[in-house]
Design a protein around this motif. Structure first.
Motif, PDB file in Angstrom:
ATOM      1  N   GLN A   8       2.451   2.100  -3.454  1.00  0.00           N
ATOM      2  CA  GLN A   8       1.553   2.683  -4.454  1.00  0.00           C
ATOM      3  C   GLN A   8       0.967   4.017  -3.989  1.00  0.00           C
ATOM      4  O   GLN A   8       0.526   4.830  -4.798  1.00  0.00           O
ATOM      5  N   PHE A   9       0.987   4.235  -2.688  1.00  0.00           N
ATOM      6  CA  PHE A   9       0.311   5.376  -2.084  1.00  0.00           C
ATOM      7  C   PHE A   9       1.182   6.635  -2.017  1.00  0.00           C
ATOM      8  O   PHE A   9       0.674   7.751  -1.992  1.00  0.00           O
TER       9      PHE A   9
ATOM     10  N   LEU B  32      -6.625   2.650  -6.666  1.00  0.00           N
ATOM     11  CA  LEU B  32      -6.157   1.819  -5.549  1.00  0.00           C
ATOM     12  C   LEU B  32      -7.238   0.867  -5.052  1.00  0.00           C
ATOM     13  O   LEU B  32      -7.034   0.148  -4.087  1.00  0.00           O
TER      14      LEU B  32
ATOM     15  N   PHE C  26       0.833  -1.202   0.000  1.00  0.00           N
ATOM     16  CA  PHE C  26       0.000   0.000   0.000  1.00  0.00           C
ATOM     17  C   PHE C  26       0.867   1.251   0.000  1.00  0.00           C
ATOM     18  O   PHE C  26       0.627   2.185  -0.770  1.00  0.00           O
TER      19      PHE C  26
END
Length: 362
Positions: A47-48, A259, A44
């Motif tokens: 990608q965040f 996401l 997470f």
């Protein structure tokens, strides 16, 4: 399956304004994962991080008049909370975000300003989810709009705000443009970052072997893949499906949070703990949600079906459906230009089995 290779910058700007007006911090995504006892957040965070940096820069560099921002992009009282302001005056006013002008704000505003009152009322009915009231060849949209707004189970002040939105449409459009313009300008300067964040999502769409994956994540029925257009949604990264009704060639545009698949995997692809089971059981302690599941056990249903069956307002139904979808007990399915709800039998079975295991030791 049709999809746009780039995000719709105008919709991204609207989503950001909704986030900001509703004080929805992007860090809330991480908090939601931790609340569900997700311990490994490495994927997470990878990608965040770009999204987090972009929003931090927007909050720092874009100055907006707070009163105007909240007036137009904060969710209206009586409607379910929506992180992108999906039930705000601004969203209702701008809906649908037409494809031809998604980067040219001035052309978009000119197009909107030239709509007839009947067209304005039709768009407002769609934005308020009165899709079933729209019929081909229909002309009396103003009459239907007035009737439907007055019949809504919301505060009188909220009804007046919605009616005033239609009555002084052009004035409101001008005020909204003053907060929309600087945000869209920023996004156009930083479009490369938004496009890079959509690449992984788009690569999955481009892979023919992953059609089943796309249909599962997006909640698409089998016959819909050739009649919709999927658009990567960056600033609505965790948002559920948004459906725009635009023309007869495309039944619907689906704005897909980039996401969303990762969040769904992290939230639901794990063994249910006692806390998870307790949360679900507590959720079903509400009689309305329990009755919704009983109805969905018999057949898939649209919002209108649930409204008719349970004799409740659409906003009330949406509030409960959001909670059931968030718990993965119900799946939203895009069916043409509508969203249908389906009981997630696999998850429900898993929940009941775990409940029996924890309580009876079977």
């Amino acid at each position: 399956m049709k999809h746009r290779a780039k995000p719709n910058l105008l919709m991204e700007a609207i989503a950001y304004l909704g986030n900001r007006a509703n004080v929805y911090k992007i860090a809330d995504m991480e908090s939601r994962l931790k609340d569900r006892n997700v311990s490994d957040l490495t994927e997470f965070h990878e990608q965040f991080k770009v999204l987090k940096g972009l929003i931090h820069a927007m909050d720092r560099d874009i100055r907006l008049p707070q009163k105007t921002l909240e007036r137009y992009f904060k969710d209206l009282p009586g409607f379910p909370f929506n992180s992108i302001g999906g039930y705000s005056l601004g969203f209702l006013l701008l809906y649908p975000v037409e494809e031809p002008f998604y980067e040219n704000l001035e052309k978009f505003l000119e197009y909107k300003a030239n709509l007839s009152q009947e067209e304005v009322c039709k768009n407002l009915l769609l934005a308020l989810d009165f899709k079933d009231e729209i019929q081909e060849g229909m002309k009396e949209y103003q009459t239907v709009f007035l009737s439907k707004v007055l019949s809504m189970e919301i505060a009188s002040d909220t009804k007046l705000q919605i009616l005033d939105l239609q009555a002084r449409y052009k004035d409101h459009l001008m005020e909204v443009s003053n907060v929309l313009r600087p945000v869209l300008g920023f996004l156009m300067e930083h479009r490369a970052k938004l496009e890079s964040m959509a690449e992984t999502f788009l690569s999955r769409l481009d892979d023919e072997e992953n059609v089943e994956y796309v249909q599962e994540i997006m909640g698409l029925s089998d016959g819909d893949k050739d009649h919709i257009k999927i658009i990567p949604f960056v600033l609505g990264a965790d948002t559920n499906l948004l459906v725009d009704h635009v023309n007869s060639k495309i039944n619907a545009y689906v704005y897909a949070g980039v996401l969303r698949d990762l969040l769904k995997k992290l939230m639901y692809s794990r063994i249910l703990t006692t806390d998870n089971v307790y949360d679900c059981v507590k959720l079903l302690g509400d009689r309305t949600r329990f009755d919704i599941l009983l109805f969905l056990k018999q057949k898939d249903a649209y919002s209108s079906d649930l409204v008719e069956e349970l004799k409740l307002a659409r906003t009330t139904i949406h509030h409960h459906m959001t909670k059931l979808i968030d718990a993965d007990l119900v799946a939203p399915i895009v069916d043409g230009n509508k969203v249908m709800y389906r009981l997630n039998r696999e998850k429900m079975s898993e929940l009941l089995n775990k409940q029996r295991e924890f309580l009876l030791g079977d």
